[in-house]
Design a protein around this motif. Structure first.
Motif, PDB file in Angstrom:
ATOM      1  N   UNK A  80       0.835  -1.202   0.000  1.00  0.00           N
ATOM      2  CA  UNK A  80       0.000   0.000   0.000  1.00  0.00           C
ATOM      3  C   UNK A  80       0.870   1.253   0.000  1.00  0.00           C
ATOM      4  N   UNK A  81       0.616   2.120  -0.975  1.00  0.00           N
ATOM      5  CA  UNK A  81       1.349   3.401  -1.064  1.00  0.00           C
ATOM      6  C   UNK A  81       0.776   4.390  -0.066  1.00  0.00           C
ATOM      7  N   UNK A  82      -0.552   4.391   0.065  1.00  0.00           N
ATOM      8  CA  UNK A  82      -1.212   5.285   1.023  1.00  0.00           C
ATOM      9  C   UNK A  82      -2.205   4.480   1.852  1.00  0.00           C
ATOM     10  N   UNK A  83      -1.728   3.914   2.977  1.00  0.00           N
ATOM     11  CA  UNK A  83      -2.586   3.001   3.746  1.00  0.00           C
ATOM     12  C   UNK A  83      -3.673   3.704   4.561  1.00  0.00           C
ATOM     13  N   UNK A  84      -3.763   5.027   4.513  1.00  0.00           N
ATOM     14  CA  UNK A  84      -4.668   5.764   5.420  1.00  0.00           C
ATOM     15  C   UNK A  84      -6.097   5.224   5.484  1.00  0.00           C
ATOM     16  N   UNK A  85      -6.740   4.882   4.328  1.00  0.00           N
ATOM     17  CA  UNK A  85      -8.138   4.438   4.440  1.00  0.00           C
ATOM     18  C   UNK A  85      -8.287   2.987   4.894  1.00  0.00           C
ATOM     19  N   UNK A  86      -7.184   2.234   4.988  1.00  0.00           N
ATOM     20  CA  UNK A  86      -7.315   0.786   5.144  1.00  0.00           C
ATOM     21  C   UNK A  86      -7.559   0.272   6.576  1.00  0.00           C
ATOM     22  N   UNK A  87      -6.899   0.853   7.624  1.00  0.00           N
ATOM     23  CA  UNK A  87      -7.055   0.231   8.949  1.00  0.00           C
ATOM     24  C   UNK A  87      -8.506   0.062   9.378  1.00  0.00           C
ATOM     25  N   UNK A  88      -9.344   1.032   9.082  1.00  0.00           N
ATOM     26  CA  UNK A  88     -10.735   0.935   9.557  1.00  0.00           C
ATOM     27  C   UNK A  88     -11.553  -0.102   8.775  1.00  0.00           C
ATOM     28  N   UNK A  96      -5.803 -12.617   6.813  1.00  0.00           N
ATOM     29  CA  UNK A  96      -4.580 -11.890   7.177  1.00  0.00           C
ATOM     30  C   UNK A  96      -3.414 -12.310   6.274  1.00  0.00           C
ATOM     31  N   UNK A  97      -2.740 -11.313   5.672  1.00  0.00           N
ATOM     32  CA  UNK A  97      -1.626 -11.625   4.766  1.00  0.00           C
ATOM     33  C   UNK A  97      -0.378 -12.064   5.530  1.00  0.00           C
ATOM     34  N   UNK A  98       0.575 -12.632   4.792  1.00  0.00           N
ATOM     35  CA  UNK A  98       1.866 -12.982   5.399  1.00  0.00           C
ATOM     36  C   UNK A  98       2.780 -11.769   5.484  1.00  0.00           C
ATOM     37  N   UNK A  99       2.594 -10.819   4.562  1.00  0.00           N
ATOM     38  CA  UNK A  99       3.477  -9.660   4.495  1.00  0.00           C
ATOM     39  C   UNK A  99       2.656  -8.401   4.217  1.00  0.00           C
ATOM     40  N   UNK A 100       3.040  -7.320   4.878  1.00  0.00           N
ATOM     41  CA  UNK A 100       2.501  -5.993   4.557  1.00  0.00           C
ATOM     42  C   UNK A 100       3.674  -5.155   4.056  1.00  0.00           C
ATOM     43  N   UNK A 101       3.510  -4.526   2.873  1.00  0.00           N
ATOM     44  CA  UNK A 101       4.594  -3.675   2.343  1.00  0.00           C
ATOM     45  C   UNK A 101       4.081  -2.239   2.247  1.00  0.00           C
ATOM     46  N   UNK A 102       4.819  -1.317   2.864  1.00  0.00           N
ATOM     47  CA  UNK A 102       4.404   0.092   2.898  1.00  0.00           C
ATOM     48  C   UNK A 102       5.577   0.975   2.483  1.00  0.00           C
ATOM     49  N   UNK A 106      12.588   8.755   4.570  1.00  0.00           N
ATOM     50  CA  UNK A 106      12.516  10.145   5.008  1.00  0.00           C
ATOM     51  C   UNK A 106      11.536  10.995   4.207  1.00  0.00           C
ATOM     52  N   UNK A 107      11.047  10.486   3.090  1.00  0.00           N
ATOM     53  CA  UNK A 107      10.099  11.277   2.300  1.00  0.00           C
ATOM     54  C   UNK A 107       8.646  10.944   2.639  1.00  0.00           C
ATOM     55  N   UNK A 108       8.467  10.052   3.606  1.00  0.00           N
ATOM     56  CA  UNK A 108       7.103   9.628   3.961  1.00  0.00           C
ATOM     57  C   UNK A 108       6.559  10.555   5.046  1.00  0.00           C
ATOM     58  N   UNK A 109       5.358  11.081   4.830  1.00  0.00           N
ATOM     59  CA  UNK A 109       4.748  12.004   5.791  1.00  0.00           C
ATOM     60  C   UNK A 109       4.205  11.288   7.013  1.00  0.00           C
ATOM     61  N   UNK A 110       3.912  12.081   8.037  1.00  0.00           N
ATOM     62  CA  UNK A 110       3.489  11.487   9.317  1.00  0.00           C
ATOM     63  C   UNK A 110       2.138  10.778   9.194  1.00  0.00           C
ATOM     64  N   UNK A 111       1.253  11.285   8.346  1.00  0.00           N
ATOM     65  CA  UNK A 111      -0.062  10.648   8.194  1.00  0.00           C
ATOM     66  C   UNK A 111       0.124   9.221   7.667  1.00  0.00           C
ATOM     67  N   UNK A 112       1.015   9.064   6.693  1.00  0.00           N
ATOM     68  CA  UNK A 112       1.263   7.739   6.112  1.00  0.00           C
ATOM     69  C   UNK A 112       2.009   6.841   7.097  1.00  0.00           C
ATOM     70  N   UNK A 113       2.965   7.408   7.824  1.00  0.00           N
ATOM     71  CA  UNK A 113       3.697   6.597   8.819  1.00  0.00           C
ATOM     72  C   UNK A 113       2.736   6.067   9.881  1.00  0.00           C
ATOM     73  N   UNK A 114       1.880   6.948  10.390  1.00  0.00           N
ATOM     74  CA  UNK A 114       0.934   6.522  11.434  1.00  0.00           C
ATOM     75  C   UNK A 114      -0.062   5.510  10.875  1.00  0.00           C
ATOM     76  N   UNK A 115      -0.503   5.737   9.627  1.00  0.00           N
ATOM     77  CA  UNK A 115      -1.466   4.803   9.022  1.00  0.00           C
ATOM     78  C   UNK A 115      -0.820   3.434   8.799  1.00  0.00           C
ATOM     79  N   UNK A 116       0.457   3.424   8.431  1.00  0.00           N
ATOM     80  CA  UNK A 116       1.162   2.144   8.232  1.00  0.00           C
ATOM     81  C   UNK A 116       1.233   1.381   9.549  1.00  0.00           C
ATOM     82  N   UNK A 117       1.540   2.085  10.629  1.00  0.00           N
ATOM     83  CA  UNK A 117       1.576   1.436  11.950  1.00  0.00           C
ATOM     84  C   UNK A 117       0.195   0.902  12.319  1.00  0.00           C
ATOM     85  N   UNK A 118      -0.834   1.714  12.057  1.00  0.00           N
ATOM     86  CA  UNK A 118      -2.205   1.302  12.410  1.00  0.00           C
ATOM     87  C   UNK A 118      -2.628   0.081  11.590  1.00  0.00           C
TER      88      UNK A 118
END
Ligand SMILES: NC(=O)c1ccc[n+]([C@@H]2O[C@H](COP(=O)([O-])OP(=O)(O)OC[C@H]3O[C@@H](n4cnc5c(N)ncnc54)[C@H](OP(=O)(O)O)[C@@H]3O)[C@@H](O)[C@H]2O)c1
Length: 221
Positions: A80-88, A96-102, A106-118
């Protein structure tokens, strides 16, 4: 999987039958079962065809899970390039997949970093199941790389180049275990492998994420 290039224009689709067929086609073209296949940027298809549609995502994941169960591929994942809509959209019924790729680095914004963690948490992924991609945002020639020195994110990183330091720091932005990087140059790959010896300064990463978050909330940095 889920990204279908065509002569006129590429098309995204989460149609389970097409996805299953695409895995079969990949195995035929490769002459063997792929070790891992990824559902490609499902947020894109969900936005285009079925905004916030949990069932569409669940059925797409089920098609890839089925292909792995049938032995047409070794394992499946979500990229996922922009995981923001996915966690919910993830719940107990989502295969459940075996791997998540995000996206990582340093060019990744905080919204995307937080969404990847979520998303990693929603999918119950352990650290070694989360991979990063595109640590240089597609190019090390972009002007931004002349303006920053990523060695501030390493302890005693003086022995590494800026490119190496950016690559090493990407393993913590977000926390990932492996990174997919593009290169046509074997020597470049060697440099990146050499960068893995660098030690990330966790405090610097933490401060950087706090700064990004403060900036996104309009606080002075
Ligand atoms: N899901 C998505 O939407 C999406 C989008 C983009 C990428 N991806 C994934 O991410 C992977 C990597 O992305 P990417 O290739 O676009 O971007 P990238 O890995 O961020 O950057 C690739 C660029 O970095 C350069 N580079 C690599 N190592 C270097 C080194 N040691 N010194 C100098 N330059 C170096 C390469 O140039 P040289 O060839 O000269 O080394 C190449 O131009 C892809 O294979 C793909 O799997 C996914």
């Amino acid at each position: 999987m889920g990204y279908f290039p065509r002569a006129d224009r590429a098309e995204h689709s989460l149609d389970p039958t097409r996805l299953y067929g695409a895995v079969e086609e990949a195995a035929r073209n490769l002459g063997r079962e792929p070790d891992v296949v990824f559902l490609h940027n499902p947020e894109h298809s969900l936005q285009e065809a079925a905004p916030h549609n949990r069932d569409v995502l669940t059925l797409a994941c089920a098609a890839l899970a089925d292909s792995a169960r049938q032995g047409i591929c070794g394992a499946w994942g979500i990229a996922s390039w922009d995981p923001s809509p996915l966690p919910e959209l993830i719940d107990a019924t989502t295969p459940k997949p075996s791997v998540l790729m995000v996206r990582a680095g340093l060019l990744v914004g905080i919204r995307t970093l937080d969404a990847a963690d979520a998303l990693a948490e929603a999918l119950g992924m352990g650290g070694s199941m989360v991979w990063g991609m595109s640590p240089f945002g597609g190019s090390t020639d972009a002007p931004v790389w002349d303006r920053i020195d990523p060695r501030v994110f390493l302890r005693g990183g003086a022995g590494l180049s800026r490119v190496q330091a950016a690559f090493r720091a990407a393993y913590r932005l977000p926390q990932v275990d492996s990174i997919a990087v593009g290169t046509d140059e074997p020597a470049h790959l060697g440099e990146l492998i050499g960068a893995l010896a660098g030690e990330v300064d966790e405090q610097a990463i933490h401060q950087y994420r706090s700064l990004l978050r403060g900036r996104s909330h309009g606080q002075p940095v």
